[in-house]
Write a protein that holds these residues in place. Structure first.
Motif, PDB file in Angstrom:
ATOM      1  N   VAL A 158     101.017  50.174  99.043  1.00 49.94           N
ATOM      2  CA  VAL A 158      99.960  50.315  98.051  1.00 49.94           C
ATOM      3  C   VAL A 158      98.708  50.785  98.775  1.00 49.94           C
ATOM      4  O   VAL A 158      98.523  50.527  99.968  1.00 49.94           O
ATOM      5  CB  VAL A 158      99.680  49.005  97.279  1.00 49.94           C
ATOM      6  CG1 VAL A 158     100.847  48.626  96.398  1.00 49.94           C
ATOM      7  CG2 VAL A 158      99.319  47.878  98.217  1.00 49.94           C
ATOM      8  N   TYR A 209     101.639  42.104  93.399  1.00 54.33           N
ATOM      9  CA  TYR A 209     102.492  42.890  94.296  1.00 54.33           C
ATOM     10  C   TYR A 209     103.882  42.286  94.271  1.00 54.33           C
ATOM     11  O   TYR A 209     104.057  41.078  94.477  1.00 54.33           O
ATOM     12  CB  TYR A 209     101.913  42.841  95.705  1.00 54.33           C
ATOM     13  CG  TYR A 209     102.661  43.639  96.754  1.00 54.33           C
ATOM     14  CD1 TYR A 209     102.495  45.018  96.852  1.00 54.33           C
ATOM     15  CD2 TYR A 209     103.488  43.005  97.676  1.00 54.33           C
ATOM     16  CE1 TYR A 209     103.143  45.740  97.837  1.00 54.33           C
ATOM     17  CE2 TYR A 209     104.138  43.730  98.667  1.00 54.33           C
ATOM     18  CZ  TYR A 209     103.970  45.103  98.739  1.00 54.33           C
ATOM     19  OH  TYR A 209     104.613  45.810  99.723  1.00 54.33           O
ATOM     20  N   ARG A 258      99.923  52.211  93.433  1.00 54.19           N
ATOM     21  CA  ARG A 258     101.203  52.123  94.134  1.00 54.19           C
ATOM     22  C   ARG A 258     101.516  53.455  94.789  1.00 54.19           C
ATOM     23  O   ARG A 258     101.029  54.513  94.388  1.00 54.19           O
ATOM     24  CB  ARG A 258     102.317  51.770  93.151  1.00 54.19           C
ATOM     25  CG  ARG A 258     102.162  50.417  92.494  1.00 54.19           C
ATOM     26  CD  ARG A 258     103.232  50.207  91.445  1.00 54.19           C
ATOM     27  NE  ARG A 258     104.576  50.281  92.015  1.00 54.19           N
ATOM     28  CZ  ARG A 258     105.687  50.307  91.283  1.00 54.19           C
ATOM     29  NH1 ARG A 258     105.622  50.309  89.964  1.00 54.19           N
ATOM     30  NH2 ARG A 258     106.870  50.353  91.868  1.00 54.19           N
TER      31      ARG A 258
END
Length: 550
Positions: A90, A60, A79
């Motif tokens: 997300v 991330y 995403r």
């Protein structure tokens, strides 16, 4: 007699060793086979130590920083399809708490075991219909006009402005000009794992079409607060909206939450998320991934195992036939069964390869592309060896550098029963990996394959030291032959060992120090085999019966 191995290729376990081509290997472990030469990969580089051994990892990124999310269950992550999403959301399925979402506020605050916090995916429906009564006095000339017949409903709204499905409608009420409507509502959504802050009231003058009430008096304080959104906890309000000042039409009818066992989430172009539960294929509302209308569901004959996206279609593999779903919008998708019966026996084996998808079946790796299913390893490994050696029900995989990286074995296996392999669908090259990974993740931004090996994330082929390979040739079989000399052509000679096997017995193990020829132990044999181990790049192996031939 002379043998020249001037090109190195991978394994073909489907064939007995003596039937292989001269360039093919009986064993090719940790071999980088590019441009015909035999090369070494670099060792995986340590990236981060986790608190536990994961089954799923995800890199991330937020404001230039990198954070590793990890789970001990099989989790699918996507995403946000919203461009330039300020919350950097997300979404994922497969956790013990069901479908979830997180963002840069939830995931990164309050700890270092990421994601620290998340919320359930899906907004609840109010479990109480509005109770309505009249108040106020009709205008003097109100009897000259027809009363307006109304129905009311309301929706919950969370801190991010996400609006859920409406409650059941109120009873019918007739309203004259000058009269207002009192509504009694639920005090809140009950125990939910999200921050629902407001509600909105809608009215309808025809069945099924509701307009937003823009002037709702929450009866707080002496004069009350008139607004469109009313804080949760207020249970009595008055609709003071003039007939000509109502807002937009309610759009969230049917926008129900996804089931708790939703799995395999992927996203289509156009912002539509796709998942499955049992035999049902499910689609979200475009760009509203918390809304999964029942009208958008399709059902097949077999339990779905995994999903992948190819262009505007969804590839669906099941415990029976594979399917493809295609269409331009979630309300008009078509489900088509492919005629080749290749069951998927490992959900985690399904890998999106760009223009195709690969997955593990009981007979080998299957490719789905262009509406067709093909057994890609048909001429590489037979089904019996595939099931015995590679335990396809345990395989999980990743796509990297145009190749399929597969890992087999699980927590119940001993270390010698775990491993990995690399398969190139373009060339058909198949090699083994001496490393077992518990989870893998391919990051597009830095074009790196990350492996979770135990509790440590490592970057494949990114270390400073080379990783030794082992390449063993086919068995060269025929009339008894005398090979007395050999020569190895390599780019360097710092780490290279050459072994010779004659009639299944090892007769030589020699560090190779230069490109000069060297002698082999005397003797004839009907079956010859040669092995290279090390990190130097090798371009040729020459074995001969005389110096002139060498």
């Amino acid at each position: 007699m002379k043998l020249d191995i001037t090109s190195f290729t991978g394994e073909v376990p489907w064939l007995d060793s003596h039937l292989l081509e001269d360039t093919q290997a009986e064993a090719a472990i940790d071999c980088r086979l590019t441009n015909g030469s035999l090369r070494a990969y670099y060792q995986p580089a340590d990236e981060q130590v986790l608190n536990a051994t994961p089954q799923s990892i995800y890199l991330y990124r937020n404001e230039g920083q990198r954070y590793w999310f990890d789970w001990t269950t099989d989790v699918d992550v996507i995403r946000s399809p919203v461009a330039d999403d300020p919350n950097n959301r997300v979404y994922y399925t497969g956790t013990v708490k069901g479908p979830r979402y997180t963002d840069n506020g939830l995931a990164l605050s309050g700890g270092s075991d990421y994601p620290v916090n998340d919320h359930q995916l899906g907004m609840p429906e109010p479990d109480m219909a509005p109770v309505v009564t009249l108040s106020g006095t009709p205008l003097e000339d109100a009897q000259a006009v027809d009363a307006e017949t109304r129905f009311y409903t309301y929706t919950w709204v969370d801190e991010n402005g996400r609006e859920g499905p409406p409650s059941l409608p109120s009873g019918e009420i007739s309203v004259l000009p000058g009269e207002t409507v009192n509504l009694t509502l639920a005090s809140g959504p009950g125990v939910v794992d999200m921050n629902i802050t407001h509600f909105r009231v809608y009215t309808s003058t025809q069945v099924g079409v509701y307009q937003l009430c823009t002037q709702i008096n929450s009866l707080q304080g002496n004069s009350g607060t008139v607004a469109t959104d009313t804080p949760v906890g207020v249970t009595s309000v008055v609709d003071q909206t003039p007939w000509d000042q109502r807002g937009g039409i309610l759009k969230t009818i049917g926008w129900i939450a996804p089931p708790n066992d939703l799995q395999g989430m992927v996203v289509l172009p156009g912002g539509v998320a796709v998942g499955f539960s049992g035999k049902e294929l499910m689609f979200s509302e475009p760009y509203h991934l918390y809304a999964w209308p029942a009208a958008y569901r399709l059902a097949g004959e077999y339990d779905i195992q995994s999903l992948a996206v190819a262009a505007n279609s969804v590839i669906i593999v099941t415990d029976g036939y594979p399917y493809v779903a295609f269409g331009t919008e979630p309300s008009a998708m078509t489900l088509e069964r492919l005629d080749t019966a290749h069951a998927c026996i490992s959900k985690r084996s399904m890998v999106d390869m760009g223009d195709m998808a690969l997955y593990a079946s009981p007979d080998g790796l299957v490719r789905i592309a262009g509406g067709r299913a093909d057994l890609m390893t048909r001429n590489i490994i037979n089904p019996e060896d595939w099931r015995e050696r590679f335990q396809p029900e345990t395989i999980h995989g990743c796509f990297h550098d145009g190749r399929y990286f597969g890992f087999y074995g699980d927590a119940n296996n001993s270390p010698d029963k775990k491993g990995g392999f690399i398969f190139s669908p373009d060339s058909g090259t198949f090699t083994e990996i001496g490393t077992y990974a518990d989870a893998c993740y391919r990051d597009l931004q830095d074009d790196t394959l990350y492996l979770a090996i135990g509790d440590t994330i490592k970057a494949w082929d990114k270390g400073s030291d080379l990783m030794p390979y082992r390449w063993r040739s086919k068995v060269f079989q025929g009339k008894p032959a005398l090979f007395s000399l050999a020569r190895i052509m390599a780019d360097s000679y710092t780490d290279l060992v050459f072994r010779v096997f004659r009639d299944e017995q090892q007769i030589l193990e020699l560090p190779v120090m230069s490109d000069r020829g060297f002698r082999l132990p005397a003797g004839r044999g009907s079956r010859w085999q040669f092995e290279l181990e090390g990190t130097d790049t090798v371009t040729a192996v020459i074995v001969a019966s005389s110096m002139a031939e060498l």
